[in-house]
Design a protein around this motif. Structure first.
Motif, PDB file in Angstrom:
ATOM      1  N   HIS A 146       0.838  -1.207   0.000  1.00 12.44           N
ATOM      2  CA  HIS A 146       0.000   0.000   0.000  1.00 12.44           C
ATOM      3  C   HIS A 146       0.872   1.256   0.000  1.00 12.44           C
ATOM      4  O   HIS A 146       1.851   1.347   0.750  1.00 12.44           O
ATOM      5  N   ARG A 147       0.484   2.219  -0.839  1.00 16.71           N
ATOM      6  CA  ARG A 147       1.266   3.445  -0.981  1.00 16.71           C
ATOM      7  C   ARG A 147       0.410   4.715  -0.896  1.00 16.71           C
ATOM      8  O   ARG A 147       0.944   5.810  -0.763  1.00 16.71           O
ATOM      9  N   HIS A 148      -0.895   4.582  -0.942  1.00 15.85           N
ATOM     10  CA  HIS A 148      -1.779   5.753  -0.960  1.00 15.85           C
ATOM     11  C   HIS A 148      -2.652   5.727   0.296  1.00 15.85           C
ATOM     12  O   HIS A 148      -3.624   4.976   0.379  1.00 15.85           O
TER      13      HIS A 148
ATOM     14  N   GLN B  42       8.958   8.571   1.744  1.00 18.78           N
ATOM     15  CA  GLN B  42       8.790   9.578   0.690  1.00 18.78           C
ATOM     16  C   GLN B  42       7.437   9.438  -0.008  1.00 18.78           C
ATOM     17  O   GLN B  42       7.347   9.421  -1.240  1.00 18.78           O
ATOM     18  N   LEU B  43       6.400   9.347   0.805  1.00 21.64           N
ATOM     19  CA  LEU B  43       5.038   9.229   0.283  1.00 21.64           C
ATOM     20  C   LEU B  43       4.365  10.597   0.262  1.00 21.64           C
ATOM     21  O   LEU B  43       4.436  11.347   1.237  1.00 21.64           O
ATOM     22  N   SER B  44       3.739  10.906  -0.843  1.00 26.35           N
ATOM     23  CA  SER B  44       2.992  12.161  -0.918  1.00 26.35           C
ATOM     24  C   SER B  44       1.612  11.941  -0.298  1.00 26.35           C
ATOM     25  O   SER B  44       0.991  10.901  -0.484  1.00 26.35           O
ATOM     26  N   ILE B  45       1.136  12.938   0.449  1.00 26.84           N
ATOM     27  CA  ILE B  45      -0.143  12.843   1.139  1.00 26.84           C
ATOM     28  C   ILE B  45      -1.098  13.898   0.604  1.00 26.84           C
ATOM     29  O   ILE B  45      -0.782  15.085   0.566  1.00 26.84           O
TER      30      ILE B  45
ATOM     31  N   ALA C 131      -5.243   2.362   1.369  1.00 23.84           N
ATOM     32  CA  ALA C 131      -5.147   2.024   2.795  1.00 23.84           C
ATOM     33  C   ALA C 131      -5.656   3.188   3.641  1.00 23.84           C
ATOM     34  O   ALA C 131      -5.418   4.349   3.315  1.00 23.84           O
ATOM     35  N   ILE C 132      -6.362   2.852   4.708  1.00 23.21           N
ATOM     36  CA  ILE C 132      -6.891   3.865   5.627  1.00 23.21           C
ATOM     37  C   ILE C 132      -6.497   3.480   7.040  1.00 23.21           C
ATOM     38  O   ILE C 132      -6.840   2.395   7.530  1.00 23.21           O
ATOM     39  N   PHE C 133      -5.751   4.388   7.703  1.00 24.52           N
ATOM     40  CA  PHE C 133      -5.412   4.179   9.114  1.00 24.52           C
ATOM     41  C   PHE C 133      -6.328   5.060   9.950  1.00 24.52           C
ATOM     42  O   PHE C 133      -6.371   6.276   9.781  1.00 24.52           O
ATOM     43  N   THR C 134      -7.092   4.440  10.867  1.00 21.69           N
ATOM     44  CA  THR C 134      -7.967   5.202  11.744  1.00 21.69           C
ATOM     45  C   THR C 134      -7.522   5.026  13.186  1.00 21.69           C
ATOM     46  O   THR C 134      -6.936   4.004  13.545  1.00 21.69           O
ATOM     47  N   ASN C 135      -7.795   6.023  14.016  1.00 21.56           N
ATOM     48  CA  ASN C 135      -7.456   5.961  15.432  1.00 21.56           C
ATOM     49  C   ASN C 135      -8.614   5.448  16.274  1.00 21.56           C
ATOM     50  O   ASN C 135      -8.644   5.669  17.487  1.00 21.56           O
ATOM     51  N   SER C 136      -9.563   4.766  15.645  1.00 19.81           N
ATOM     52  CA  SER C 136     -10.748   4.309  16.359  1.00 19.81           C
ATOM     53  C   SER C 136     -11.382   3.124  15.646  1.00 19.81           C
ATOM     54  O   SER C 136     -11.595   3.169  14.432  1.00 19.81           O
TER      55      SER C 136
ATOM     56  N   ASP D 280      -9.799  -3.955  -2.144  1.00 22.92           N
ATOM     57  CA  ASP D 280      -9.641  -2.651  -2.798  1.00 22.92           C
ATOM     58  C   ASP D 280      -9.009  -1.618  -1.871  1.00 22.92           C
ATOM     59  O   ASP D 280      -8.148  -0.832  -2.292  1.00 22.92           O
ATOM     60  N   ILE D 281      -9.468  -1.594  -0.642  1.00 25.76           N
ATOM     61  CA  ILE D 281      -8.935  -0.645   0.348  1.00 25.76           C
ATOM     62  C   ILE D 281      -8.752  -1.383   1.679  1.00 25.76           C
ATOM     63  O   ILE D 281      -9.685  -1.999   2.184  1.00 25.76           O
ATOM     64  N   ALA D 282      -7.553  -1.307   2.237  1.00 23.35           N
ATOM     65  CA  ALA D 282      -7.291  -1.887   3.551  1.00 23.35           C
ATOM     66  C   ALA D 282      -7.657  -0.862   4.625  1.00 23.35           C
ATOM     67  O   ALA D 282      -7.423   0.338   4.455  1.00 23.35           O
ATOM     68  N   VAL D 283      -8.231  -1.347   5.727  1.00 29.91           N
ATOM     69  CA  VAL D 283      -8.626  -0.455   6.827  1.00 29.91           C
ATOM     70  C   VAL D 283      -8.080  -1.014   8.137  1.00 29.91           C
ATOM     71  O   VAL D 283      -8.253  -2.200   8.438  1.00 29.91           O
TER      72      VAL D 283
END
Length: 307
Positions: free
Chosen positions: A176-178, A208-211, A244-249, A270-273
């Motif tokens: 995952h890069r995005h 070196q990932l763009s956000i 990819a989505i990192f959540t604090n909850s 499609d999207i990791a959570v």
């Protein structure tokens, strides 16, 4: 209600002797102790709780501060703290900051005003303020599950920075890069939870990932927030979605997964959570939730308050 004076008269001793007995003073003979106790039993005397508190300078109350009790993690944490301290005869009073430093000040003032014997902070907005109270009231201020910036404050906590970094690196090794980042605090202000945000910032810099600024979400706490984030990402995707989505909850993560699947977006294909806390309800998610576990029972295996 019987008075100390009546107890003294019944026992045939002085008022001062009765007072010393009630305060467990050593200089009261065994004979007089028996007479005083017999008088207490006969007159059904009950010492005033307020008077006892004033004499002992102890309230038997402990204050616990959380950001939001509606958050299942804090509700579970408070329940565990209360059960633990009840075993030692303490009552537990909970307060919420809702991320307001003024509420934190009011909470700590309870210690200054002798309304509580000690405080446990599971959320901190103003670290300098907390440190000043910790220095003024040694061993009466404990940080629990909150990052500790100072060695002179007692704390029991998870290394949130490293835990976050480990989770992000796990996602990176999966290709995952995005990334989308979701925090319950503020992305730019060093309030509670900032160590996790700092880990994300360091991670993206290291690799070196763009956000995309549109993929940074602050002050998000609930499953409804997670659903809104998913709708926002889909609406503004411009044919490009994060992977990819990192959540604090965990709550937010569950809402995200629910809304993504409703829109035929597969998780994790499609999207990791990833969530945070490992709440009991997480196991019932439509898709097994990958999450960072906060071990509440382990954090409470050591004494929290000592005098």
């Amino acid at each position: 209600m019987a008075t100390i004076k009546e107890i003294a008269k019944k026992a045939g001793v002085g008022v001062g002797t009765v007072s010393r007995y009630l305060n467990d003073h050593p200089y009261v003979s065994e004979d007089k102790r028996k007479k005083i106790q017999a008088a207490i039993d006969e007159l059904d005397y009950t010492p005033s709780a307020i008077a006892t508190q004033l004499r002992s300078q102890s309230t038997k109350n402990i204050g616990v501060l959380v950001s939001r009790l509606a958050n299942p993690f804090f509700a579970e944490l408070f329940d565990a703290i209360e059960r633990k301290l009840n075993l030692y005869g303490y009552q537990v009073l909970v307060s919420q900051t809702h991320d307001d430093s003024a509420a934190e000040q009011r909470f700590l003032d309870q210690l200054k005003n002798h309304q509580v014997d000690g405080v446990i902070l599971a959320s901190v907005e103003n670290h300098e303020l907390v440190r000043s109270f910790a220095q003024a009231y040694p061993q009466k201020v404990i940080l629990l599950n909150e990052e500790n910036k100072y060695r002179d404050i007692q704390s029991v906590t998870l290394n949130h920075y490293q835990a976050t970094l480990d989770a992000l690196n796990y996602l990176f090794t999966q290709g995952h890069r995005h990334f989308v980042y979701v925090t319950g605090g503020n992305y730019t202000v060093k309030s509670h939870g900032y160590s996790r945000t700092k880990a994300f910032q360091d991670f993206t810099k290291q690799h070196q990932l763009s956000i995309d600024p549109d993929w940074l979400f602050s002050q998000k706490h609930t499953a409804t927030d997670g659903q809104e984030i998913a709708r926002n990402l889909i609406k503004n995707s411009k044919n490009t979605l994060p992977d990819a989505i990192f959540t604090n909850s965990d709550e937010v993560a569950i809402g995200l997964i629910d809304e993504l699947q409703k829109n035929n977006i597969s998780v994790p294909k499609d999207i990791a959570v990833i969530g945070y806390d490992d709440q009991p309800f997480a196991r019932f998610a439509a898709v097994p939730l990958t999450t960072i576990r906060q071990p509440i029972s382990a954090m409470l295996t050591r004494p929290l308050i000592s005098y």
